[in-house]
Write a protein that holds these residues in place. Structure first.
Motif, mmCIF file in Angstrom:
data_model
loop_
_atom_site.group_PDB
_atom_site.id
_atom_site.type_symbol
_atom_site.label_atom_id
_atom_site.label_comp_id
_atom_site.label_asym_id
_atom_site.label_seq_id
_atom_site.Cartn_x
_atom_site.Cartn_y
_atom_site.Cartn_z
ATOM 1 N N LEU A 94 0.822 -1.210 0.000
ATOM 2 C CA LEU A 94 0.000 0.000 0.000
ATOM 3 C C LEU A 94 0.853 1.255 0.000
ATOM 4 N N SER A 95 2.152 1.088 0.280
ATOM 5 C CA SER A 95 2.997 2.272 0.431
ATOM 6 C C SER A 95 3.642 2.690 -0.876
ATOM 7 N N ALA A 96 3.413 1.913 -1.950
ATOM 8 C CA ALA A 96 4.130 2.176 -3.204
ATOM 9 C C ALA A 96 3.960 3.623 -3.673
ATOM 10 N N LEU A 131 15.891 0.503 -0.371
ATOM 11 C CA LEU A 131 15.958 0.466 1.095
ATOM 12 C C LEU A 131 14.568 0.260 1.690
ATOM 13 N N VAL A 132 13.595 1.035 1.187
ATOM 14 C CA VAL A 132 12.222 0.894 1.683
ATOM 15 C C VAL A 132 11.747 -0.546 1.472
ATOM 16 N N ILE A 136 10.555 -3.325 4.314
ATOM 17 C CA ILE A 136 9.220 -3.942 4.251
ATOM 18 C C ILE A 136 9.366 -5.460 4.124
ATOM 19 N N GLY A 137 10.246 -5.876 3.208
ATOM 20 C CA GLY A 137 10.428 -7.303 2.960
ATOM 21 C C GLY A 137 10.910 -8.039 4.195
ATOM 22 N N MET A 315 11.923 -4.767 -5.548
ATOM 23 C CA MET A 315 11.612 -4.474 -6.936
ATOM 24 C C MET A 315 10.444 -3.504 -7.022
ATOM 25 N N CYS A 316 9.412 -3.771 -6.225
ATOM 26 C CA CYS A 316 8.209 -2.936 -6.242
ATOM 27 C C CYS A 316 8.557 -1.502 -5.822
ATOM 28 N N SER A 317 9.319 -1.352 -4.747
ATOM 29 C CA SER A 317 9.605 -0.011 -4.250
ATOM 30 C C SER A 317 10.532 0.746 -5.194
ATOM 31 N N MET A 318 11.467 0.024 -5.828
ATOM 32 C CA MET A 318 12.359 0.703 -6.781
ATOM 33 C C MET A 318 11.565 1.201 -7.981
ATOM 34 N N LEU A 319 10.661 0.365 -8.482
ATOM 35 C CA LEU A 319 9.842 0.798 -9.610
ATOM 36 C C LEU A 319 8.925 1.941 -9.191
#
Lengths: 420, 298
Positions: A94-96, A131-132, A136-137, A315-319
């Motif tokens: 949800l934080s993306a 980092l984020v 999270i992961g 991957m999700c946070s970088m994108l």
């Protein structure tokens, strides 16, 4: 006493090339088995485009609006492509949205305050995203906190971080010409055509080499006609889009000429190719699907489930950071709402509408783009119709509900057809 | 059967020479006679068991789960491991598979003592377990499942063509005719087909012992037949197969050897041909057999 049978029949008898009919039959069986893939999204796009063309006519179909659609949708598409990785695990991020907002703010600050080169600043933004995602992961996979809660916390906290970073002025301006060019400049016509041509050639070559590889290994191969038809269809779509984007779309040509393929398309297409490659051609990608399908089976097969999960969140946070930069490039600045309001929900909606399952294990990177097209067409078309924002949200919500229902129903069908 | 049942020789099975309270003394004689059949059997080919367990002990806290268990598993044979719920079958198998260690006893693989501390050690020896829940990923196809976690790669990329070829070879080698395409997602396979995929995955890696935990428990009649035929073929191809089952019909149909666990003790390991259905049931439920063995005068 024993049930010994000495049959030597091969498991699969026919090994020649599959006919076109057989390939089509396979495809139909897959759809009936609940694997609908991109069909609902494609049908949705076609219906929506037809509806808005009837309602708005050239106001909707003109080249200017087409380019506008591309720009509107590209940021959602990038966020959605990132979310596909997390959704594949059966998790959610949800934080993306705000990760993207803060990532864009980091990039802006690095350029503004540290006088960094735009490339280094972008790398800084990506590292922030990584980092984020790592934190999270770790919380999700090592501590076992549900991703819904972890990312909800990050959603709130990062919203605060963005508010503090934008500070009293309320915005972090983007002045770097390279970053602004992403969403505001087009490629020269020749470059656009060269890009389209190369993509078509690469697509056809890749398909052919894969076919050749299977043939050499003596595996069943669909008839060459399938490859020809696919390549022609791909080329036709790409050429039509390029031709349309190459048209003059400026309202006043004497003031400023506006034509060519927007630069952001190259970025989105590049991400699509690289990420699809990672997900379908590497062992890591296979493990992502395995963890999403049956984490316990993956663990017993010796897959490091925690590592796969962490990498997907990263991957999700970088994108998301990339998506944030696209948003900022379009508005020329980062403000406290960058990546906020509807960005995340549209991005999750895009992935689901495109055909990525919320239950994990099923989805493709392309889904993010297809779904983003559906949502953008709805928003764009309804806004052109002069509909209020309230109605736009209501319709978008309905479409998302429809997509999630299709997902649930097709999943049930898949389960039902699993016990023939 | 050339072995003579009823020939009284000293049996070295610790559980029988020191009957635990769980195994009443009066049953010892009959059980003994059956064990003799086993031990006196003339060597057939390479008769040294591929896996030998001697005097295995395992406790969980105060609960004594395995009491001096002996087991021989031979290549080319199906060894059925039977016993009532709580007899210790799963504990024994999990110990063999390295999920937890035994407290005491010998673990011999191909005649040599080995140390198996974790599942990877067992896999390295060539021991594969197919658990009851199969551990397949529904969303992946047959090839992907068979190579899950051990994907073949060429310069970092998945080598799909080779994996598909090897998967087909393995399935063909097992004479599996029920799978239309190895590119079907496992979700759309029947229970028997899933079991087939799980078994094929276990033999893909040149394994020597395949342990099957209740492979037919959830299957219909026709599918049970298919899986049993496959189990038989595995043994005929020279693998050692350990079959855990509650279904006596399956066991009598497919097993060469039956090992019976009763309250944590191995009360008998006999040739299937030497016992009747009801004797096995009696062994399972009471830990002893009252009638003479079927093969006594054969």
């Amino acid at each position: 006493m024993s049930a010994t049978e000495t049959t030597t029949e091969p498991a699969v008898a026919p090994r020649g090339p599959q006919s076109l009919g057989a390939v089509f039959e396979d495809y139909r069986a897959r759809i009936r088995g609940g694997d609908v893939g991109a069909l609902p999204a494609l049908a949705g796009v076609i219906v929506l485009v037809l509806v808005f063309t009837v309602l708005s006519g050239t106001q909707f179909t003109n080249a200017f609006n087409f380019a506008n659609l591309v720009l509107q949708g590209s940021a959602y598409a990038v966020f959605a492509m990132g979310l596909v990785f997390v959704l594949l695990l059966g998790e959610i991020d949800l934080s993306a949205g705000y990760t993207g907002g803060v990532g864009a703010a980091v990039v802006g600050k690095l350029i503004l305050d540290q006088n960094l080169n735009w490339v280094l600043a972008l790398i800084g933004g990506l590292l922030f995203g990584a980092l984020v995602g790592l934190v999270i992961g770790l919380l999700v996979s090592k501590l076992g906190v549900p991703s819904f809660v972890v990312t909800l916390a990050f959603f709130l906290a990062l919203q605060g971080v963005l508010l503090l970073m934008t500070g009293a002025g309320g915005t972090i301006p983007y002045r770097d010409s390279h970053l602004l060019a992403i969403m505001n400049k087009n490629m020269p016509l020749w470059l656009g055509w060269a890009f389209a041509g190369l993509t078509v050639i690469a697509y056809a070559a890749l398909g052919f080499s894969r076919r050749l590889q299977r043939q050499r290994a003596g595996l069943p191969t669909p008839t060459i006609l399938v490859w020809v038809l696919k390549s022609i269809a791909f080329a036709a779509v790409l050429i039509a889009a390029t031709a349309y984007l190459s048209k003059e779309r400026s309202r006043n040509v004497f003031l400023a000429s506006l034509k060519g393929v927007p630069i952001v398309i190259v970025i989105v297409a590049g991400l699509l190719v690289v990420l699809t490659f990672l997900l379908t051609r590497t062992a890591w990608g296979r493990h992502v699907y395995a963890v999403g399908g049956n984490a316990e089976a993956a663990r017993r097969a010796g897959i490091n489930v925690a590592r796969v999960k962490i990498s997907c969140f990263m991957m999700c946070s970088m994108l998301a950071s990339v998506g944030g930069v696209l948003l900022a490039s379009r508005t020329n600045s980062v403000n406290p709402q960058t990546g906020g309001s509807d960005v995340l929900l549209f991005a999750v909606g895009s992935a689901v509408i495109g055909g990525t399952s919320l239950f994990g294990g099923r989805g493709r990177v392309l889904d993010g783009i297809l779904g983003a097209v559906v949502i953008t067409v709805i928003v764009n078309g309804m806004t052109l119709q002069g509909q209020s924002q309230g109605r736009v949200y209501m319709i978008t919500g309905l479409v998302l509900l429809l997509a999630a229902s299709v997902d649930a129903v097709s999943r049930r069908r898949a389960a039902a057809s699993g016990r023939v | 059967m050339s072995a003579r049942a009823g020939t009284h020789t000293v049996n070295s099975r610790p559980v029988l020479s020191n009957p635990s309270p769980a195994v009443p003394g009066r049953s010892t004689r009959k059980v003994l006679s059956m064990s003799v059949t086993q031990t006196e059997r003339p060597p057939v080919g390479a008769d040294t068991p591929i896996l030998t367990l001697r005097g295995i002990e395992k406790s969980f806290g105060a609960v004594h789960v395995l009491r001096g268990v002996d087991l021989d598993v031979r290549a080319g044979q199906v060894t059925a491991l039977v016993g009532d719920n709580g007899a210790g079958k799963s504990t024994l198998i999990k110990g063999v598979a390295g999920i937890y260690g035994f407290d005491a006893g010998e673990y011999l693989f191909e005649g040599k003592p080995v140390a198996v501390h974790n599942p990877r050690d067992a896999n390295a020896l060539g021991i594969e377990v197919v658990y009851q829940d199969l551990a397949l990923c529904d969303n992946l196809d047959v090839v992907h499942n068979m190579f899950l976690g051990r994907e073949l790669t060429a310069s970092g990329l998945l080598n799909e063509a080779t994996m598909e070829t090897r998967a087909r070879e393995t399935l063909d080698g097992l004479s599996v005719r029920t799978l239309q395409s190895v590119r079907t997602p496992v979700a759309s396979l029947s229970g028997g087909q899933r079991q087939t995929v799980a078994i094929a995955r276990a033999v893909l890696w040149n394994s020597k012992i395949v342990i099957l935990d209740e492979p037919t428990a959830a299957l219909g009649v026709a599918q049970t037949e298919q899986v049993l035929a496959l189990v038989r073929r595995l043994a005929d191809k020279g693998l050692a197969v350990v079959l855990i089952s509650h279904n006596m019909n399956d066991v009598m149909q497919v097993a060469d050897d039956i090992a019976v666990l009763y309250l944590g003790a191995m009360v008998a390991q006999v040739k299937t041909a030497d016992v009747t259905h009801s004797q096995v049931v009696e062994l399972i439920t009471t830990g002893r057999a009252t009638n003479g063995t079927k093969g006594a005068d054969a």
